[in-house]
Motif scaffolding. Structure first.
Motif, mmCIF file in Angstrom:
data_model
loop_
_atom_site.group_PDB
_atom_site.id
_atom_site.type_symbol
_atom_site.label_atom_id
_atom_site.label_comp_id
_atom_site.label_asym_id
_atom_site.label_seq_id
_atom_site.Cartn_x
_atom_site.Cartn_y
_atom_site.Cartn_z
ATOM 1 N N ASP A 238 5.488 -1.258 8.708
ATOM 2 C CA ASP A 238 5.745 -1.314 10.157
ATOM 3 C C ASP A 238 4.953 -0.281 10.949
ATOM 4 O O ASP A 238 5.503 0.479 11.742
ATOM 5 N N GLY A 239 3.659 -0.238 10.685
ATOM 6 C CA GLY A 239 2.774 0.644 11.453
ATOM 7 C C GLY A 239 2.478 1.979 10.807
ATOM 8 O O GLY A 239 1.699 2.761 11.332
ATOM 9 N N ALA A 240 3.070 2.251 9.630
ATOM 10 C CA ALA A 240 2.792 3.512 8.948
ATOM 11 C C ALA A 240 1.333 3.567 8.507
ATOM 12 O O ALA A 240 0.694 4.620 8.540
ATOM 13 N N ILE A 241 0.793 2.413 8.103
ATOM 14 C CA ILE A 241 -0.598 2.288 7.667
ATOM 15 C C ILE A 241 -1.173 1.077 8.377
ATOM 16 O O ILE A 241 -0.628 -0.030 8.273
ATOM 17 N N VAL B 101 0.875 -1.173 0.000
ATOM 18 C CA VAL B 101 0.000 0.000 0.000
ATOM 19 C C VAL B 101 0.908 1.217 0.000
ATOM 20 O O VAL B 101 1.829 1.312 0.815
ATOM 21 N N ALA B 102 0.678 2.117 -0.943
ATOM 22 C CA ALA B 102 1.495 3.329 -1.073
ATOM 23 C C ALA B 102 2.986 2.981 -1.139
ATOM 24 O O ALA B 102 3.826 3.694 -0.596
ATOM 25 N N GLY B 103 3.300 1.851 -1.775
ATOM 26 C CA GLY B 103 4.690 1.433 -1.924
ATOM 27 C C GLY B 103 5.296 0.770 -0.700
ATOM 28 O O GLY B 103 6.462 0.399 -0.716
ATOM 29 N N LEU B 104 4.514 0.607 0.375
ATOM 30 C CA LEU B 104 5.021 -0.011 1.603
ATOM 31 C C LEU B 104 4.598 -1.473 1.668
ATOM 32 O O LEU B 104 3.441 -1.815 1.391
ATOM 33 N N ALA B 105 5.515 -2.337 2.079
ATOM 34 C CA ALA B 105 5.256 -3.772 2.165
ATOM 35 C C ALA B 105 4.359 -4.108 3.356
ATOM 36 O O ALA B 105 4.355 -3.415 4.377
ATOM 37 N N ARG B 106 3.627 -5.168 3.198
ATOM 38 C CA ARG B 106 2.720 -5.650 4.239
ATOM 39 C C ARG B 106 3.522 -6.057 5.470
ATOM 40 O O ARG B 106 4.522 -6.760 5.383
ATOM 41 N N SER B 107 3.115 -5.596 6.626
ATOM 42 C CA SER B 107 3.724 -5.959 7.907
ATOM 43 C C SER B 107 2.635 -5.824 8.960
ATOM 44 O O SER B 107 2.429 -4.770 9.529
ATOM 45 N N ASP B 108 1.894 -6.908 9.165
ATOM 46 C CA ASP B 108 0.721 -6.880 10.036
ATOM 47 C C ASP B 108 1.074 -6.604 11.489
ATOM 48 O O ASP B 108 2.116 -7.042 11.981
ATOM 49 N N PRO B 109 0.185 -5.882 12.162
ATOM 50 C CA PRO B 109 0.424 -5.565 13.583
ATOM 51 C C PRO B 109 0.182 -6.778 14.471
ATOM 52 O O PRO B 109 -0.383 -7.777 14.042
#
Length: 165
Positions: free
Chosen positions: A79-82, A59-67
């Motif tokens: 890492d929490g940006a979205i 999303v928006a060029g950021l890789a998936r990193s679930d909370p």
């Protein structure tokens, strides 16, 4: 003899700084964000599970990193940006006639500006509420919603026709 509870008998200010530094060192910069997992009714949870299967890897060029904790009701990128939470309660702010909204690729969102942080968006007119929280780098940018709107539109049906059109 007096006893001191400060580490190593250091002055209070120095002891506080040492403890703060030690605590900060315990969390790694790549650690996953932590969020509260919603607890929607079963029908809404099923919609969220369908949404989870449709969410993009970036999303928006950021890789998936679930909370943490891991759940089909939450997702994250950068890492929490979205952070996305599905099945959240209806925000109180939705009753405010002055609340602001945006539309992204067919999905309408209520905007909440947060002091000292990025915005929070909550879907409107859908059968369950989907919340997207952005960090401060997105203070004036709703761009990430464009990557999330398609999956929301496909999996979370409109609750108030023709408002979703």
């Amino acid at each position: 003899m007096t006893s001191s509870h400060r580490p190593f008998g250091l002055p209070a200010a120095v002891a506080a700084a040492v403890l703060l530094s030690a605590a900060a060192g315990c969390s790694s910069p790549g650690a996953a964000a932590s969020v509260v997992v919603p607890s929607p009714p079963a029908e809404e949870a099923a919609l969220c599970q369908a949404l989870a299967k449709e969410l993009p890897d970036t999303v928006a060029g950021l890789a998936r990193s679930d909370p943490e904790p891991g759940s089909e009701l939450t997702a994250g990128w950068g890492d929490g940006a979205i952070v996305l939470r599905c099945g959240v309660p209806r925000p109180e702010k939705m009753s405010d006639p002055k609340s602001q909204g945006v539309s992204a690729n067919g999905v309408r969102w209520m905007l909440e500006r947060r002091e000292g942080d990025g915005p929070r968006f909550t879907s409107v007119y859908r059968r369950t509420y989907v919340e997207v929280t952005l960090d401060e780098r997105y203070a004036h940018d709703a761009g990430p919603l464009t990557d999330l709107a398609g999956p929301v539109e496909r999996t979370v049906p409109c609750a108030l026709e023709p408002e979703c059109e």
